[in-house]
Enzyme design. Sequence first.
Site, PDB file in Angstrom:
ATOM      1  CD  GLU A 105      14.832  12.703 -23.694  1.00  0.00           C
ATOM      2  OE1 GLU A 105      14.472  13.654 -24.513  1.00  0.00           O
ATOM      3  OE2 GLU A 105      14.842  12.721 -22.570  1.00  0.00           O
ATOM      4  CD  GLU A 125      17.421  17.009 -24.364  1.00  0.00           C
ATOM      5  OE1 GLU A 125      18.553  16.964 -24.270  1.00  0.00           O
ATOM      6  OE2 GLU A 125      16.631  16.149 -24.554  1.00  0.00           O
TER       7      GLU A 125
HETATM    8  C1  3H9 Z   1      14.277  18.049 -26.579  1.00  0.00           C
HETATM    9  O1  3H9 Z   1      14.568  17.390 -27.179  1.00  0.00           O
HETATM   10  C2  3H9 Z   1      13.786  18.115 -25.243  1.00  0.00           C
HETATM   11  C3  3H9 Z   1      13.115  16.815 -24.885  1.00  0.00           C
HETATM   12  O2  3H9 Z   1      14.267  16.213 -24.151  1.00  0.00           O
HETATM   13  C4  3H9 Z   1      12.046  16.434 -24.370  1.00  0.00           C
HETATM   14  C5  3H9 Z   1      10.749  16.815 -24.796  1.00  0.00           C
HETATM   15  C6  3H9 Z   1       9.426  16.382 -23.827  1.00  0.00           C
HETATM   16  N1  3H9 Z   1      13.354  21.951 -33.577  1.00  0.00           N
HETATM   17  O3  3H9 Z   1      21.170  24.444 -36.851  1.00  0.00           O
HETATM   18  P1  3H9 Z   1      20.906  24.712 -38.086  1.00  0.00           P
HETATM   19  C7  3H9 Z   1      16.091  24.224 -37.454  1.00  0.00           C
HETATM   20  S1  3H9 Z   1      15.067  19.949 -26.632  1.00  0.00           S
HETATM   21  C8  3H9 Z   1      13.000  22.752 -34.477  1.00  0.00           C
HETATM   22  O4  3H9 Z   1      21.233  25.818 -39.129  1.00  0.00           O
HETATM   23  P2  3H9 Z   1      22.986  22.787 -38.832  1.00  0.00           P
HETATM   24  C9  3H9 Z   1      16.992  25.512 -37.076  1.00  0.00           C
HETATM   25  O5  3H9 Z   1      16.107  26.638 -36.610  1.00  0.00           O
HETATM   26  C10 3H9 Z   1      15.909  19.539 -28.247  1.00  0.00           C
HETATM   27  N2  3H9 Z   1      13.904  23.498 -35.473  1.00  0.00           N
HETATM   28  O6  3H9 Z   1      21.640  23.355 -39.123  1.00  0.00           O
HETATM   29  C11 3H9 Z   1      17.261  25.682 -38.695  1.00  0.00           C
HETATM   30  O7  3H9 Z   1      15.875  26.204 -39.404  1.00  0.00           O
HETATM   31  P3  3H9 Z   1      15.956  27.466 -40.533  1.00  0.00           P
HETATM   32  C12 3H9 Z   1      16.998  19.159 -28.202  1.00  0.00           C
HETATM   33  C13 3H9 Z   1      14.954  22.932 -35.404  1.00  0.00           C
HETATM   34  O8  3H9 Z   1      23.008  21.618 -39.729  1.00  0.00           O
HETATM   35  C14 3H9 Z   1      17.156  24.401 -39.192  1.00  0.00           C
HETATM   36  O9  3H9 Z   1      16.541  23.520 -38.530  1.00  0.00           O
HETATM   37  N3  3H9 Z   1      17.699  19.429 -29.702  1.00  0.00           N
HETATM   38  C15 3H9 Z   1      15.428  22.071 -34.302  1.00  0.00           C
HETATM   39  O10 3H9 Z   1      24.033  23.601 -38.551  1.00  0.00           O
HETATM   40  C16 3H9 Z   1      18.520  23.754 -39.738  1.00  0.00           C
HETATM   41  O11 3H9 Z   1      19.506  24.133 -38.529  1.00  0.00           O
HETATM   42  C17 3H9 Z   1      18.546  20.292 -29.762  1.00  0.00           C
HETATM   43  O12 3H9 Z   1      18.845  21.199 -28.970  1.00  0.00           O
HETATM   44  C18 3H9 Z   1      14.610  21.677 -33.472  1.00  0.00           C
HETATM   45  N4  3H9 Z   1      15.222  20.720 -32.564  1.00  0.00           N
HETATM   46  O13 3H9 Z   1      22.859  21.895 -37.307  1.00  0.00           O
HETATM   47  C19 3H9 Z   1      19.179  20.400 -31.389  1.00  0.00           C
HETATM   48  N5  3H9 Z   1      16.923  21.769 -34.812  1.00  0.00           N
HETATM   49  O14 3H9 Z   1      16.602  26.633 -41.483  1.00  0.00           O
HETATM   50  C20 3H9 Z   1      19.036  21.690 -31.708  1.00  0.00           C
HETATM   51  C21 3H9 Z   1      17.086  22.559 -35.687  1.00  0.00           C
HETATM   52  O15 3H9 Z   1      14.651  27.878 -40.559  1.00  0.00           O
HETATM   53  N6  3H9 Z   1      19.607  21.596 -33.110  1.00  0.00           N
HETATM   54  N7  3H9 Z   1      16.072  23.543 -36.339  1.00  0.00           N
HETATM   55  O16 3H9 Z   1      16.752  28.616 -39.783  1.00  0.00           O
HETATM   56  C22 3H9 Z   1      20.963  21.679 -33.440  1.00  0.00           C
HETATM   57  O17 3H9 Z   1      21.705  21.571 -32.455  1.00  0.00           O
HETATM   58  C23 3H9 Z   1      21.361  21.830 -35.037  1.00  0.00           C
HETATM   59  O18 3H9 Z   1      20.233  22.457 -35.667  1.00  0.00           O
HETATM   60  C24 3H9 Z   1      21.624  20.669 -35.629  1.00  0.00           C
HETATM   61  C25 3H9 Z   1      21.873  20.988 -37.275  1.00  0.00           C
HETATM   62  C26 3H9 Z   1      22.763  19.996 -35.230  1.00  0.00           C
HETATM   63  C27 3H9 Z   1      20.541  19.511 -35.519  1.00  0.00           C
END
Ligand code: 3H9
Length: 697
Positions: A105, A125
């Site tokens: 975004e 999301e």
């Molecule tokens: C949003 O954006 C709302 C908006 O539209 C509006 C707002 C107003 N936040 O998965 P991994 C941490 S909603 C905080 O093992 P990978 C995760 O917990 C969000 N922490 O790595 C982990 O921590 P730890 C939309 C986060 O390489 C570490 O990072 N976005 C977040 O297999 C590594 O993660 C999503 O839904 C976060 N957003 O995959 C994306 N993301 O090491 C969600 C990750 O302490 N994330 N962490 O356990 C993912 O899909 C995967 O993490 C990603 C990396 C593909 C990025």
Amino acid sequence: MSEVVNYTREGNIGVITVNYPPVNALSQAVRSGLVAALEHGQKDAEAKVLLLVCEGRTFIAGADIREFGKPMQEPGLPAVVEQFENSDKPVVAAIHGTALGGGLETALGCHYRIALSSAKVGLPEVKLGLLPGAGGTQRLPRLAGAQKALEMITTGEFVAAKDALAFGIVDAVDESNDVKAAGIAYAQKLADEGKPVRRVRDLTDRIEADKGSDVFDQFRSALQKKARGQLSPFKCVDAVEAAFNLPFAEGMKRERELFMECMDSPQRAGLVHAFFAERQVSKVKGLPKDTPVRDVSSVGVIGAGTMGGGIAMNFANVGIPVTIVEMKQEALDKGLGIIRKNYENSAKKGRITQKQVEDRMALITGSLNYDEFKNVDLVIEAVFENMAVKKEIFAKLDSVCKPGAILATNTSTLDIDEIASATNRPEDVVGMHFFSPANVMKLLENVRGSKTSDEVKATVMAVAKKIKKVGVMVGNCHGFVGNRMLHKRGAEAMALVNEGATPQQVDKVLTDLGYPMGQFAMADLAGIDVGYRIREEMRNAGEDVAPSWMDKLAEQNRLGQKTMAGVYKYEEGSRKPIPDPEVERLIGDFRKEQGITPREITDQEILERCMYVMVNEAAKILEEGIADRALDIDVVWIYGYGFPAYLGGPMFWADQIGLDVILAAVEKYHREVGADYWEPAPLLKQLVADGKKFGDL
Ligand code: 3H9
């Protein structure tokens, strides 16, 4: 300058760099840092074009999920994105890794986007029970049109850079792996050509083209089936539709209202819990982080049946050669044939190419000889559940396999220590319990024996990750975590039908809660003969096994889906369970035989007895240390049994119901139903006494 976002200049390009490991999530510090850096860039007279780029492994991966459910701290993300879009100087986003959610975004608020060819973009999301809340539902359709925007936003699936280019989401793709250099070069080109700002909010072509389309209703009706019981996918459609019916500013307001509805919903809380739980389970309690992991680059599987074949496919799918050993050539040929058919089916559906079918088949070899296991790093035994047979196999493996090879069993119930005792290396023996169909279900219950070494534990957890499963480490007991709880639910489901409920009533309560199928439809899928054989074996061994109307089904060759009749009947080519009056009669006769007068049973009683019995058992599982944390149990149920992730797993669900409510009901059923397993778990009592939840453990 902010610690996590800084501003520098390269020639006439102002560079805004985010550096907030691990994934550059949009925490309050990042949001305010972005605003400050943007203001800096605006004031910097030398900067003609601004570039937004990230350090580390990825572009911004979204809002900071850890901030959800807490009071929002200014500046809010929609306002940050708006400020980027308002910029008088062109702003370019250079994307590497994954630009997700609020990350994409933010990029959509920029005027131009360039991505490395390895990058992916997405608005996931919906997987967290939300919808894009910083303009994603309004800006994406202006670039990609209604169909693509709806697909991306309602599924949350990621799109590869080259597809993003084709859909109009990014303006250029760079083949290099240096995102900053690619971004600067692109920004420089814009500066040299004197390109103006180009605000996505002002684009109207795609909006005009798709206005009044019936695509929104099509998505809604498809979601009725795909997203039954869920809130956010439907709200996603409403929000995207607003982009077509309302001016941009009004559409943004509508998006915000819908976003807040989702944010405040218990489903969002459940899905966020599931997101972090899935990540937590890979950190096994008590297993040092630096435990060495053994190399697993060749695998052996014993048994070419449904489980063995499915297990082998997991390894071939990630390029690891597998040798399957069977007793008879015929069984081996049949098993290999089924594997090929499964791959061919995937190819027909376009999920893999024909070349991939051949490449994967080439990695799978069959043999009748255990000597083939001489050099493999890991052997997984997947034969039928019989302790004597398994012990014989493990003694053989012990004599054939090289030192350091991991000897794993796919048993779903049997004692790992007893199996290990057939070898001289119990430290190398472990359970790897796959869930059927093993090439599809994401759960891998890794079961530690009392002598399993740390190295072996760490290795099987790493193997799970390698083959794209969610590995959960559990302790050794009958049925481990998942099946131990399932067996109790099964016993209660049977008791409820004996007392007067119909199988379809029980199943409906479970599917209404969100399970993909009920207890009895599941029995038909697994095969009525499976339980029958186990009960017969127990009876033959002189055990006291209560009679069951299920035995009568098996005796009439109503074995479930495979004979098109079991608890339900099935029509040719369909898996839809149809209630069968014949079975109702059979159950009625059984009740008469047993002297049971059926009574009316409410859906609430079914829900309580099927769910609370599992929660009570789970509390015992926790107490005994079979599961390390409540969240491990949640993950087992979400990925092994299709428990709805939006309820967060059975333990998270129980916390929402209230443990005091559950304990009172458990005590009542202990008195009324009387079965041993209703004995209230001391841990449940303790938690209630302390006013605590499973989540507090
Ligand atoms: C949003 O954006 C709302 C908006 O539209 C509006 C707002 C107003 N936040 O998965 P991994 C941490 S909603 C905080 O093992 P990978 C995760 O917990 C969000 N922490 O790595 C982990 O921590 P730890 C939309 C986060 O390489 C570490 O990072 N976005 C977040 O297999 C590594 O993660 C999503 O839904 C976060 N957003 O995959 C994306 N993301 O090491 C969600 C990750 O302490 N994330 N962490 O356990 C993912 O899909 C995967 O993490 C990603 C990396 C593909 C990025």
